[in-house]
Scaffold this motif. Structure first.
Motif, PDB file in Angstrom:
ATOM      1  N   UNK A  84      46.261  48.340  48.437  1.00  0.00           N
ATOM      2  CA  UNK A  84      46.095  49.675  48.521  1.00  0.00           C
ATOM      3  C   UNK A  84      45.425  50.192  49.887  1.00  0.00           C
ATOM      4  N   UNK A  85      44.278  49.368  49.908  1.00  0.00           N
ATOM      5  CA  UNK A  85      43.409  49.668  51.203  1.00  0.00           C
ATOM      6  C   UNK A  85      44.204  49.537  52.576  1.00  0.00           C
ATOM      7  N   UNK A  86      44.599  47.938  52.630  1.00  0.00           N
ATOM      8  CA  UNK A  86      45.378  47.793  53.785  1.00  0.00           C
ATOM      9  C   UNK A  86      46.682  48.606  53.920  1.00  0.00           C
ATOM     10  N   UNK A 295      50.883  47.013  56.224  1.00  0.00           N
ATOM     11  CA  UNK A 295      49.584  46.750  55.887  1.00  0.00           C
ATOM     12  C   UNK A 295      49.465  46.223  54.601  1.00  0.00           C
ATOM     13  N   UNK A 296      50.188  46.462  53.528  1.00  0.00           N
ATOM     14  CA  UNK A 296      50.253  46.212  52.198  1.00  0.00           C
ATOM     15  C   UNK A 296      50.336  44.726  52.254  1.00  0.00           C
ATOM     16  N   UNK A 297      51.398  44.159  53.041  1.00  0.00           N
ATOM     17  CA  UNK A 297      51.734  42.644  53.158  1.00  0.00           C
ATOM     18  C   UNK A 297      50.542  41.829  53.382  1.00  0.00           C
ATOM     19  N   UNK A 298      49.966  42.301  54.560  1.00  0.00           N
ATOM     20  CA  UNK A 298      48.619  41.662  55.127  1.00  0.00           C
ATOM     21  C   UNK A 298      47.275  41.685  54.028  1.00  0.00           C
ATOM     22  N   UNK A 299      47.502  42.872  53.384  1.00  0.00           N
ATOM     23  CA  UNK A 299      46.284  42.970  52.238  1.00  0.00           C
ATOM     24  C   UNK A 299      46.645  41.817  51.258  1.00  0.00           C
ATOM     25  N   UNK A 301      48.181  39.099  51.350  1.00  0.00           N
ATOM     26  CA  UNK A 301      47.992  37.782  51.937  1.00  0.00           C
ATOM     27  C   UNK A 301      46.616  37.429  52.349  1.00  0.00           C
ATOM     28  N   UNK A 302      45.626  38.427  52.543  1.00  0.00           N
ATOM     29  CA  UNK A 302      44.380  38.049  52.787  1.00  0.00           C
ATOM     30  C   UNK A 302      43.565  37.580  51.892  1.00  0.00           C
ATOM     31  N   UNK A 303      44.048  37.851  50.457  1.00  0.00           N
ATOM     32  CA  UNK A 303      43.781  37.299  49.289  1.00  0.00           C
ATOM     33  C   UNK A 303      44.248  35.907  48.750  1.00  0.00           C
ATOM     34  N   UNK A 304      45.577  35.934  49.285  1.00  0.00           N
ATOM     35  CA  UNK A 304      46.408  34.641  48.800  1.00  0.00           C
ATOM     36  C   UNK A 304      45.864  33.397  49.893  1.00  0.00           C
ATOM     37  N   UNK A 305      45.817  33.790  51.078  1.00  0.00           N
ATOM     38  CA  UNK A 305      45.472  32.836  52.068  1.00  0.00           C
ATOM     39  C   UNK A 305      44.923  33.353  53.329  1.00  0.00           C
ATOM     40  N   UNK A 306      43.646  33.355  53.556  1.00  0.00           N
ATOM     41  CA  UNK A 306      42.740  34.175  54.298  1.00  0.00           C
ATOM     42  C   UNK A 306      43.263  33.831  55.747  1.00  0.00           C
ATOM     43  N   UNK A 338      55.602  33.638  62.266  1.00  0.00           N
ATOM     44  CA  UNK A 338      56.458  34.802  61.571  1.00  0.00           C
ATOM     45  C   UNK A 338      55.499  36.002  61.335  1.00  0.00           C
ATOM     46  N   UNK A 339      54.604  36.058  60.832  1.00  0.00           N
ATOM     47  CA  UNK A 339      53.486  37.095  60.714  1.00  0.00           C
ATOM     48  C   UNK A 339      53.201  37.892  61.869  1.00  0.00           C
ATOM     49  N   UNK A 340      52.878  37.169  63.065  1.00  0.00           N
ATOM     50  CA  UNK A 340      52.817  37.962  64.208  1.00  0.00           C
ATOM     51  C   UNK A 340      53.961  38.466  64.703  1.00  0.00           C
TER      52      UNK A 340
END
Length: 456
Positions: A84-86, A295-299, A301-306, A338-340
Motif C-alpha cells: 500500500x505504501x509503495x 509501486x505496489x510491485x516494488x513494495x 519485492x522489497x519484502x520478498x528479496x530486498x 527486467x525490473x529496471x
C-alpha cells in the motif's frame, strides 16, 4: 558616397580578419566575467538541494526497513502495508509529474540536452519542485531508479533559475544550465571530475566561448562537491575494497568482460525502448494507475528479496560483502534487468545511471567468481573484475566511456584500476556500437522531439 562605401569595405575587411583569429587567442584576452560567480552559486545550491534529496531518500528507505522489522511478526499486515505504501507513493509521484510537469518524467537528461540544443524550453518554476518531490516518492517506493537523474535535472533547473534571476543572456543561461547539470552528477556520486567530463562527453554543448564556459562548469562541479562533502563527508560513495594493479597477463579477461557487457548494453537499450513504447501506449485505467501498480510491485519485492529493489547502492554493497555464488548473482542480475525495464519504462521520475552500475557490478562479480574457479592464479582477487565492469554498461549504453571510467574511479576510490577500466569500458562501448546500438540519451532525445512534434 564613395567614402562611405570605402568605410564599409574597411569594416568588412576588419571583421573578416577577426574571424580568422583562432578562438584560443580571442579567449586568452578575455577577462573573468560574472558568469563564474553565478556558476559557483549554481554549484553550491545544486550541492545542497541534491544532497538533501539523497539524504531524504536514504531516510525514507531506512524508515521503511525499520517498519518492516517491527512488523515481522505480523507478516500479512507487513505485506499489506508495504504494498500500500509503495503503491500510494508511486501513484502520487505520477500524478504530480503528469499534472504539473510532464517533462520531469524519466531521468530528465534528454530534456536538459534538448534545452542546450535549443529544441526544448526549461521551466524551472515547475521542474524543480516536481522533480524533487516526485523523485523522492518513486525512489522511496523501492523502484529501480537512480538519484542522479533527478539531481542532474534539478541542477540544470537551478542554473536556469540563477540565470533568470540575474537576467543573463541566452548564452549565459546555456552555460549555467550545463554547469548545473554537471554539478548534479557530481553531487549524486560525490564525483566532481565525472560531472565535468559528463558535460563534455555526453551533453557536448557548443558554447560561443568554450574555455571560459568549461571553467564555469568546472567551478560549479567543484562547489557542488565541496557542499556535498561538508554535508556527508569525504568518503567515496561506494566504500569497498581498494584493489592492487592486476597482472598484465590477466588483462585479456577484462577485454572479454567488456565484450559481454557490450552485448548486454545493446540489449539493454533495445528492451528499454520497447518498455517505454509499451507503457506509452497504455490508455484508460492502466494508464491512470501506472504509478500505483508499479509501486505496489516494488513494495512487495522489497519484502520478498530486498536486493532486487532500489537504486542499486545497497545491492552493490550486498554483492561485495556476501560470499554469494555466481549463479545467484546472475539470477539477481536477470531479475533486476527486467525490473529496471519496468521502472524506467513506466516513465517514473528517476535516473538510469545507478541501476546500470548495479547491473554491471552484479554481472561482473558473478562472472569473476566463475573465472576465478578456472584461472585462480590470473585472477587472485575476483572482485577486481566487478570494479572494472561497474562502469562498462554505462559506457555501452550511454556511449560515454570516459565518464564511465572516471565515475567508477571516483565512486570506489580504486585509482589503480585505470588500465583495466579503460580496456573493459572501451571494449563494451565498441561492441555495442558494432552491434548497431545507439547512445541511449540521443535516442531518448530523438523520441522526445518526435513526441513533441506529434502533439502540435
Amino acid at each position: 558616397m564613395n567614402n562611405s562605401q570605402d568605410k564599409d569595405r574597411d569594416d568588412q575587411d576588419n571583421n573578416n580578419k577577426l574571424n580568422l583569429i583562432p578562438q584560443r587567442f580571442i579567449e586568452a584576452t578575455q577577462k573573468l566575467n560574472t558568469v563564474l560567480l553565478y556558476a559557483s552559486l549554481v554549484g553550491i545550491m545544486t550541492g545542497f538541494v541534491g544532497t538533501s534529496f539523497r539524504l531524504t531518500v536514504t531516510a525514507i528507505l531506512h524508515q521503511r526497513q525499520v517498519l518492516a522489522v517491527l512488523l515481522q511478526n505480523y507478516p500479512i499486515l507487513n505485506y499489506i502495508l508495504a504494498i500500500a505504501i509503495s503503491g500510494i507513493m508511486g501513484y502520487v509521484a505520477f500524478w504530480l509529474m503528469r499534472r504539473f510537469a510532464p517533462d520531469t518524467g524519466g531521468s530528465g537528461i534528454p530534456q536538459i540536452e534538448g534545452f542546450l540544443d535549443g529544441v526544448f524550453s526549461l521551466h524551472w518554476q515547475r521542474v524543480l519542485p516536481v522533480k524533487f518531490f516526485a523523485g523522492l516518492l518513486t525512489l522511496g517506493s523501492g523502484m529501480i531508479l537512480g538519484r542522479e537523474g533527478p539531481t542532474i535535472q534539478i541542477g540544470g533547473s537551478v542554473g536556469k533559475m540563477v540565470g533568470d534571476c540575474f537576467r543573463g543572456t541566452k548564452e549565459d543561461l546555456r552555460v549555467l544550465v550545463a554547469a548545473g547539470a554537471g554539478a548534479g552528477l557530481a553531487t549524486a556520486f560525490n564525483a566532481p571530475f565525472a560531472g565535468i567530463i559528463f558535460v563534455i562527453e555526453e551533453m557536448r554543448p557548443e558554447f560561443q566561448h568554450p574555455i571560459s564556459s568549461l571553467r564555469s562548469v568546472t567551478l560549479a562541479c567543484v562547489m557542488a562537491t565541496l557542499t556535498t562533502r561538508l554535508m556527508v563527508g569525504q568518503q567515496p560513495v561506494m566504500d569497498i575494497t581498494r584493489f592492487d594493479i592486476p597482472q598484465l597477463d590477466s588483462l585479456w579477461i577484462f577485454a572479454i568482460l567488456g565484450i559481454f557487457i557490450g552485448i548486454i548494453g545493446y540489449l539493454f537499450n533495445l528492451f528499454l525502448l520497447r518498455a517505454l513504447n509499451i507503457f506509452s501506449s497504455l490508455r484508460g485505467l492502466s494508464y491512470q494507475f501506472t504509478g500505483l501498480y508499479v509501486g505496489a510491485i516494488f513494495g512487495l519485492l522489497s519484502l520478498i528479496y530486498y536486493p532486487t529493489t532500489g537504486g542499486g547502492d545497497y545491492t552493490i554493497i550486498w554483492a561485495f560483502d556476501q560470499q554469494i555464488s555466481g549463479d545467484v548473482l546472475i539470477l539477481v542480475f536477470c531479475i533486476r534487468f527486467i525490473l529496471t525495464m519496468i521502472s524506467y519504462g513506466s516513465g517514473a521520475p528517476g535516473g538510469i545511471f545507478a541501476p546500470m552500475l548495479a547491473l554491471a557490478t552484479i554481472f561482473s562479480l558473478g562472472t569473476a567468481r566463475e573465472f576465478h574457479s578456472w584461472f585462480p592464479q590470473l585472477l587472485p582477487e575476483p572482485a577486481v573484475l566487478a570494479v572494472a565492469g561497474m562502469g562498462a554498461l554505462v559506457a555501452a549504453t550511454v556511449r560515454a566511456p570516459l565518464t564511465a571510467i572516471i565515475l567508477t574511479v571516483e565512486m570506489t576510490g580504486n585509482y589503480l584500476l585505470i588500465l583495466p577500466l579503460l580496456i573493459t569500458c572501451l571494449m563494451a562501448s565498441m561492441t555495442a556500437h558494432k552491434l548497431g546500438g545507439k547512445p541511449i540519451y540521443s535516442v531518448l532525445l530523438e523520441r522526445a522531439i518526435q513526441k513533441k512534434s506529434n502533439q502540435k
